[in-house]
Design an enzyme around this catalytic site. Sequence first.
Site, short mmCIF file in Angstrom:
data_model
loop_
_atom_site.label_atom_id
_atom_site.label_comp_id
_atom_site.label_asym_id
_atom_site.label_seq_id
_atom_site.Cartn_x
_atom_site.Cartn_y
_atom_site.Cartn_z
N THR A 1 -49.96 37.89 -64.84
CA THR A 1 -48.97 37.33 -65.54
C THR A 1 -48.35 37.68 -63.68
O THR A 1 -47.20 36.77 -63.55
CB THR A 1 -48.91 38.36 -65.87
OG1 THR A 1 -49.30 38.26 -67.63
CG2 THR A 1 -47.28 38.37 -66.52
N GLU B 1 -43.44 22.67 -68.41
CA GLU B 1 -44.08 22.80 -69.67
C GLU B 1 -43.19 23.94 -69.83
O GLU B 1 -43.75 24.70 -71.14
CB GLU B 1 -45.44 22.67 -69.14
CG GLU B 1 -46.43 21.36 -69.47
CD GLU B 1 -46.00 21.33 -70.75
OE1 GLU B 1 -45.37 20.08 -71.21
OE2 GLU B 1 -47.13 21.50 -71.59
#
Lengths: 382, 314
Positions: free
Chosen positions: A135, A244
Amino acid sequence: MDYDLGADAVELRKRLRDLISTHIPEGFLGACTDDPKDLTTTESFCKLLASDGLLALAWPKEHGGGGGSIWQQTVLREEMWAHHEPRGAQYMGINWVGPALMRYGTAEQKTRHLSAIASGEVIWCQGFSEPEAGTDLASLRTRAVPDGDGWRVTGQKVWTSYAQMASWCVLAACTDPNAPKPKRLSLFLVPMDRPGITVRPIRSMLGPHHLNEVFLDGIEVFADEVLGEVGDGWRVMREALAFERVGIARYARCESLLDRMQTDLGDDWDRLPESIRARWVRALIDLRVARLLAYRAVSLQHDPSAGAAASAARIATTTCDQQVAELLFDVLGPSALDSGTSARLHGAVEDHWRYAQAATVASGTIEVQRMLVAREALGDHG
Amino acid sequence: MNTALPEDITEFAAVAAKRFARFGGPQAALRAETEEHLRDEARSALADLGAFDLDVRSSADDLLAAAVLCQAAGAAALPYPLAEEVLAIDGARLALVNPEAPRIDHGDLAGEWIAADLDGTRYHVQPSSRTSAKLGPFLVPATLTGPDGTVPAADVDTHLTLGSWRILGALQQALEITRQHVTTRMQFGKPLAEFQAVRFTIADASVAVRGLFELAKFTISRPESTAGQVRSADALVLRLKAADTARQVLRTAHQLLGALGFCDESDVSVLDRHTQPLIRLPVSSEMLALRLMPGVRGGQLETLFSEPVAAEPV
C-alpha cells in the site's frame, strides 16, 4: 434527476450480451485458469471488440478508441465483469496504461503503444508492489542506477498479475533515494522479454496468473522508456490510477451470479431456508446501493469530491462481493467446495468465493478506502 | 443520467432546514413531548413552507419537494406527521399500520385518521391516547374497524418512501453531530478523530448514509412508466435499507458520543427516540424482507439481469 443510462448505453448492453452469448463459451470463468483455451478465447474476443471500437471504448477515436460516453463505459465495465471479464488481461492496458500514455507519453511512445493496446494485441502488467512496499508504494526499494544514457534496474516485484502472459510492464523504480519521498520514483515502459527479467508464478487460492514474482537483475532501461519525467513517477502513478478510480464493477458479477443461481434453482429457490432467502433479498438491496454509489462516483468524476465518492463505492462493492460469495456458498451447502466445469454453474460460485477474498485487498485495500472517506468526513486528523 | 438533486430542490431543502431550526430543532421536539402547543407550531412551520399544498400524487416535482421536506423534518425530529398529512384522503391523515398491533405516531392530534396496511387494505381507526413512552413518545395505540376497501398501492409506496426520506434526514443529522463530537472531544490528549478505530467507524457510517441517500434519490425518481409492482418493491427496498442503516448509524452515534448520546440534552438521543416508530413500524425490517422474497423470482426486485416486469392492466 434521472437514472436513465441513455439509449446508446442501453443499446450497447444488448449488443455486448449478444456478442458474449455468441462468442464466449458456456462456463467461461476468465483468462486466469489452468486451461490455455480460456486465454485464447479472450484474445480472439478482444480482437472482435477492437474491430468494433469497443475494446478501448473510452478512448478518443484518434487513438483507436470508440469515443464512448461515460455511461457506455460504465455499461461496458458492468457487462465485461459480469461475464467473467472476457477481455482477460487487457483490462490494465485499456483502463490505465493507455490513458496514462495519452497524458504523459512522448509522441514516439504513443505511436508505439496506443494502437497496439487499442487493438488488443498486447498484454501489460504493472510492476509496482514489492515485498516491503504494498500500500505504501512510495517506499519501494527497486533501484534504477544511472548507466550511460539510461539505467540499470535491480529489485523484486511481487503480486504482479498477468506477468507470465504480459509482453510489456509499467515498472516503478527508485531513481533518487535521497530525494523527498514523492520525488524518488520513476516509471519505465519495459518489454518483458528484456534480459534480466525473471517471472516466477505464485501458487495461490486465487488461481493461476493472478499472482507472480518478478525479479529484475540489473536490467537495462533506456531514456526513451521513461513515462513522464524522471522523478515524477509517484505523481504519474497516482493520477493514472485515478483513471480507474471507480474500479471493477464487482456488483455486476454478483448480480449475474445471483440471477444464474436463481434460474438454476428454479422452484427449489422457494424451498431454501427463509434465513437464506432473507439474506438474498438484502444482498440484492446492497448490490443496488453499491451500483448507485458507483454511478454517483462516475457522475462526479471531475468534481473535487470524486475521490471519496469512489472510495465509498469501492467499499460498498467489495464488501458485497464477499457477502454474495458467502451467501452462494451457504445456498450450495455441501457442494459449495466443488470446483471445475462439473460443479454448479460450471464452478463459477467456487471461483467467485476464492477471488472475492481479494476484493478488499486488491487495487487499494478497504482500509485505505476507509481512510480516504474518513479524511473527507473528518479532515486530516490522524 | 443525472444523480444530483435539482438546484431549486436543494434550495428548498435549505430553506426548510432553516425554518425547522427556527422552530427549535430536536430540542423543540423534546419539549413537544410535554408542551402541546409545539406540535401546532411545527404544523405552522410546515404550512409556511407550503407543505400542505404539495400534490405528491400527480406531480413528480411536488413529490421530490415533499421528500426533501421529510428529510429536513427528520434532521430536526420535527414533531408532526408530515407524510401522513400530505397523503391525506378526503381530509383524513393516512397512517400505515400493522393490523395486528396498530399504532399511530401523533395519532392523538386533532383531526380524522384512516389507516391502511402494507397490502393497501383500508380501515377505520380510533386512536387512543399517548403512553409516555420513551421510544416514540408520540406513538398512540389505536383500534381498527373494517376492513373498509383499499387505498391505492401508490399511496402505500409513497408513504413508505417519504418515511424513508425522514429516516435519512435523521441519520444524516446524527452522523453530523457525531462528526462534530469526535473532532472536538479530546481524550488522551488528542481529538477522538485522530484514533483510527474512530475514523474507520465514521467511514463505515458515512458510506452507509451515502448509500441510503443514493437509494432514496433513485427510488423517488422512478419514472411514471415503471411497473406498479416494481415501484412497490422499490419502496419496500428503500424502507428496509433505511431501517437497517438506522440501526447501524444510530448505534455508531451512541458509541462515539458515549454517555452524552443517551442524554436528552444531546440531539442524538432525541433523534433516536423520535425516529424509532419509523424504523420499527408498520413492520420490522425482517417482515419487509419477507414481503420482498417473491419479488426475487418475479423480477419485481429489479437487478441488472432481471427480466422486465410487465405493467399490470389498469
